[in-house]
Design a protein around this motif. Structure first.
Motif, mmCIF file in Angstrom:
data_model
loop_
_atom_site.group_PDB
_atom_site.id
_atom_site.type_symbol
_atom_site.label_atom_id
_atom_site.label_comp_id
_atom_site.label_asym_id
_atom_site.label_seq_id
_atom_site.Cartn_x
_atom_site.Cartn_y
_atom_site.Cartn_z
ATOM 1 N N ALA A 142 -2.120 52.232 -56.921
ATOM 2 C CA ALA A 142 -1.488 51.163 -57.699
ATOM 3 C C ALA A 142 -2.500 50.089 -58.086
ATOM 4 O O ALA A 142 -2.505 49.602 -59.218
ATOM 5 C CB ALA A 142 -0.351 50.551 -56.891
ATOM 6 N N THR A 143 -3.383 49.746 -57.148
ATOM 7 C CA THR A 143 -4.384 48.706 -57.412
ATOM 8 C C THR A 143 -5.357 49.137 -58.496
ATOM 9 O O THR A 143 -5.672 48.369 -59.417
ATOM 10 C CB THR A 143 -5.165 48.382 -56.121
ATOM 11 N N VAL A 144 -5.823 50.363 -58.398
ATOM 12 C CA VAL A 144 -6.764 50.888 -59.403
ATOM 13 C C VAL A 144 -6.130 50.908 -60.787
ATOM 14 O O VAL A 144 -6.747 50.534 -61.785
ATOM 15 C CB VAL A 144 -7.242 52.304 -59.007
ATOM 16 N N ASN A 145 -4.879 51.322 -60.849
ATOM 17 C CA ASN A 145 -4.204 51.401 -62.144
ATOM 18 C C ASN A 145 -3.964 50.021 -62.738
ATOM 19 O O ASN A 145 -4.122 49.808 -63.937
ATOM 20 C CB ASN A 145 -2.872 52.142 -61.994
ATOM 21 N N VAL A 146 -3.570 49.066 -61.893
ATOM 22 C CA VAL A 146 -3.324 47.704 -62.382
ATOM 23 C C VAL A 146 -4.623 47.047 -62.845
ATOM 24 O O VAL A 146 -4.659 46.358 -63.872
ATOM 25 C CB VAL A 146 -2.664 46.857 -61.278
ATOM 26 N N ILE A 206 -0.203 55.333 -58.414
ATOM 27 C CA ILE A 206 -0.558 55.161 -59.820
ATOM 28 C C ILE A 206 0.702 54.983 -60.662
ATOM 29 O O ILE A 206 0.751 54.163 -61.581
ATOM 30 C CB ILE A 206 -1.374 56.371 -60.326
ATOM 31 N N GLY A 207 1.748 55.741 -60.320
ATOM 32 C CA GLY A 207 2.996 55.649 -61.064
ATOM 33 C C GLY A 207 3.671 54.298 -60.953
ATOM 34 O O GLY A 207 4.509 53.943 -61.784
ATOM 35 N N LEU A 208 3.307 53.521 -59.929
ATOM 36 C CA LEU A 208 3.863 52.172 -59.781
ATOM 37 C C LEU A 208 3.192 51.173 -60.719
ATOM 38 O O LEU A 208 3.690 50.052 -60.878
ATOM 39 C CB LEU A 208 3.692 51.692 -58.336
ATOM 40 N N GLY A 209 2.062 51.562 -61.312
ATOM 41 C CA GLY A 209 1.281 50.649 -62.146
ATOM 42 C C GLY A 209 2.074 49.925 -63.222
ATOM 43 O O GLY A 209 2.044 48.682 -63.297
ATOM 44 N N PRO A 210 2.816 50.651 -64.095
ATOM 45 C CA PRO A 210 3.574 49.975 -65.149
ATOM 46 C C PRO A 210 4.588 48.977 -64.614
ATOM 47 O O PRO A 210 4.740 47.878 -65.158
ATOM 48 C CB PRO A 210 4.265 51.145 -65.869
ATOM 49 N N ALA A 211 5.304 49.337 -63.543
ATOM 50 C CA ALA A 211 6.290 48.420 -62.960
ATOM 51 C C ALA A 211 5.601 47.186 -62.378
ATOM 52 O O ALA A 211 6.104 46.061 -62.502
ATOM 53 C CB ALA A 211 7.098 49.140 -61.877
ATOM 54 N N LEU A 212 4.453 47.397 -61.743
ATOM 55 C CA LEU A 212 3.706 46.275 -61.191
ATOM 56 C C LEU A 212 3.208 45.348 -62.294
ATOM 57 O O LEU A 212 3.249 44.115 -62.159
ATOM 58 C CB LEU A 212 2.525 46.788 -60.364
ATOM 59 N N ASN A 213 2.726 45.921 -63.396
ATOM 60 C CA ASN A 213 2.253 45.107 -64.520
ATOM 61 C C ASN A 213 3.384 44.265 -65.101
ATOM 62 O O ASN A 213 3.181 43.112 -65.485
ATOM 63 C CB ASN A 213 1.662 46.011 -65.612
ATOM 64 N N PRO A 222 3.827 36.934 -60.728
ATOM 65 C CA PRO A 222 3.033 37.741 -59.795
ATOM 66 C C PRO A 222 3.522 37.696 -58.345
ATOM 67 O O PRO A 222 3.286 38.638 -57.588
ATOM 68 C CB PRO A 222 1.631 37.117 -59.905
ATOM 69 N N SER A 223 4.218 36.615 -57.969
ATOM 70 C CA SER A 223 4.685 36.493 -56.584
ATOM 71 C C SER A 223 5.793 37.502 -56.250
ATOM 72 O O SER A 223 6.137 37.684 -55.077
ATOM 73 C CB SER A 223 5.194 35.075 -56.316
ATOM 74 N N ILE A 224 6.349 38.137 -57.277
ATOM 75 C CA ILE A 224 7.398 39.133 -57.048
ATOM 76 C C ILE A 224 6.866 40.290 -56.207
ATOM 77 O O ILE A 224 7.567 40.796 -55.321
ATOM 78 C CB ILE A 224 7.938 39.670 -58.393
ATOM 79 N N ILE A 225 5.628 40.695 -56.451
ATOM 80 C CA ILE A 225 5.078 41.886 -55.793
ATOM 81 C C ILE A 225 4.960 41.696 -54.279
ATOM 82 O O ILE A 225 5.493 42.505 -53.517
ATOM 83 C CB ILE A 225 3.732 42.280 -56.417
ATOM 84 N N PRO A 226 4.267 40.639 -53.791
ATOM 85 C CA PRO A 226 4.206 40.472 -52.332
ATOM 86 C C PRO A 226 5.570 40.220 -51.706
ATOM 87 O O PRO A 226 5.834 40.660 -50.579
ATOM 88 C CB PRO A 226 3.273 39.272 -52.146
ATOM 89 N N PHE A 273 11.184 49.822 -52.560
ATOM 90 C CA PHE A 273 10.231 48.866 -53.129
ATOM 91 C C PHE A 273 10.445 48.711 -54.639
ATOM 92 O O PHE A 273 10.456 47.589 -55.171
ATOM 93 C CB PHE A 273 8.809 49.344 -52.833
ATOM 94 N N ARG A 274 10.625 49.815 -55.334
ATOM 95 C CA ARG A 274 10.876 49.766 -56.780
ATOM 96 C C ARG A 274 12.136 48.961 -57.095
ATOM 97 O O ARG A 274 12.137 48.108 -57.989
ATOM 98 C CB ARG A 274 11.035 51.180 -57.344
ATOM 99 N N LYS A 275 13.199 49.245 -56.369
ATOM 100 C CA LYS A 275 14.479 48.590 -56.660
ATOM 101 C C LYS A 275 14.411 47.095 -56.373
ATOM 102 O O LYS A 275 14.949 46.287 -57.139
ATOM 103 C CB LYS A 275 15.598 49.258 -55.852
ATOM 104 N N ILE A 276 13.757 46.721 -55.287
ATOM 105 C CA ILE A 276 13.627 45.292 -54.983
ATOM 106 C C ILE A 276 12.788 44.589 -56.046
ATOM 107 O O ILE A 276 13.105 43.467 -56.469
ATOM 108 C CB ILE A 276 13.017 45.088 -53.581
ATOM 109 N N MET A 277 11.723 45.241 -56.509
ATOM 110 C CA MET A 277 10.905 44.656 -57.570
ATOM 111 C C MET A 277 11.729 44.420 -58.829
ATOM 112 O O MET A 277 11.648 43.355 -59.460
ATOM 113 C CB MET A 277 9.712 45.565 -57.899
ATOM 114 N N VAL A 278 12.516 45.407 -59.221
ATOM 115 C CA VAL A 278 13.327 45.285 -60.431
ATOM 116 C C VAL A 278 14.369 44.182 -60.275
ATOM 117 O O VAL A 278 14.573 43.368 -61.183
ATOM 118 C CB VAL A 278 14.022 46.633 -60.750
ATOM 119 N N ILE A 279 15.019 44.129 -59.124
ATOM 120 C CA ILE A 279 16.033 43.097 -58.883
ATOM 121 C C ILE A 279 15.415 41.705 -58.938
ATOM 122 O O ILE A 279 15.968 40.787 -59.573
ATOM 123 C CB ILE A 279 16.712 43.333 -57.516
#
Length: 237
Positions: A45-49, A97-104, A111-115, A218-224
């Motif tokens: 994820a870090t490399v992709n972001v 890597i697949g998390l990259g788009p959601a993280l972006n 940005p504080s959403i991720i941690p 993790f994905r669902k919490i990020m989206v919410i």
């Protein structure tokens, strides 16, 4: 009586008398593999972001599916253990890597959403895992049918929402999906214990179940969190 004078044995918290020693060793291998997956997913994820070298989610999906099919097709044996660990590592990296788009997307919103999402996922996963480990054996296995039915209903509702385009239905879908995935942590943990007690010691495949639970939560919490943050910004304008 002074509570502070009592001798408290914190080692008792780490004792699972209802789980056989061999299964406890198996669980250690499962969670060690899980930790490896988390590190590799974070690296992917870090490399992709940072470098945006692979933003096509379809390609990463194909890569993840290819790795998991390869893992399924590789028999569980002592001779294949190293090979299967490498395949598992590749699967975890592709998943990251697949998390990259959601993280972006979260970075653009706040940005504080991720941690926050990562911490929340870790707390939820840990609490439900410990609940499953300390609970009486097979006490949560009845959830299997309920959870599968819930996933089926969510799939149908998501297909229906492709036509309706309802934001409210999407929000409900995300919250209910989060609850269902929390249930899967309970179910999968106890199922792993039961499989191990009956001789299934494939810790690599058992790790996949828990890893997918964690990533999905993790994905669902990020989206919410991202949706809530967007609503706050709209209300301020």
């Amino acid at each position: 009586m002074n509570f502070l004078d009592r001798n408290i044995d914190f080692n008792v918290l780490l004792k699972f008398s209802h789980i056989s020693p061999s299964t406890q060793q198996h669980l250690k291998r499962v969670y060690a593999s899980f930790a490896l997956c988390m590190l590799l997913a974070a690296a992917g994820a870090t490399v992709n972001v940072m470098f945006h070298f692979l933003q096509d989610s379809f390609i990463t999906f194909i890569g993840s599916v290819g790795m998991i099919l390869w893992l399924m097709g590789t028999p569980h044996s002592h001779d294949n253990e190293g090979k299967r660990l490498k395949i598992l590592s590749g699967f975890a990296f592709f998943t990251g890597i697949g998390l990259g788009p959601a993280l972006n997307l979260c970075i653009e919103v706040n940005p504080s959403i991720i941690p926050t999402a990562l911490l929340g996922t870790a707390v939820i996963f840990t609490c439900f895992s410990l609940s499953a480990l300390y609970a009486q054996r097979r006490s949560f296995l009845f959830l299997g049918g309920i959870l599968i039915s819930g996933l089926s209903l969510l799939l149908l509702s998501s297909l229906a929402n492709l036509l309706l385009g309802s934001v409210v239905l999407f929000k409900i879908h995300m919250y209910i999906g989060l609850v269902i995935m929390c249930g899967f942590v309970l179910f999968d943990t106890q199922l792993i214990i039961e499989k191990a007690e009956h001789g299934d010691k494939d810790y690599i495949w058992h790790c996949v179940d828990l890893f997918l639970d964690f990533i999905t939560i993790f994905r669902k919490i990020m989206v919410i969190l991202a949706m809530n943050e967007k609503e706050k910004k709209k209300n301020k304008k």
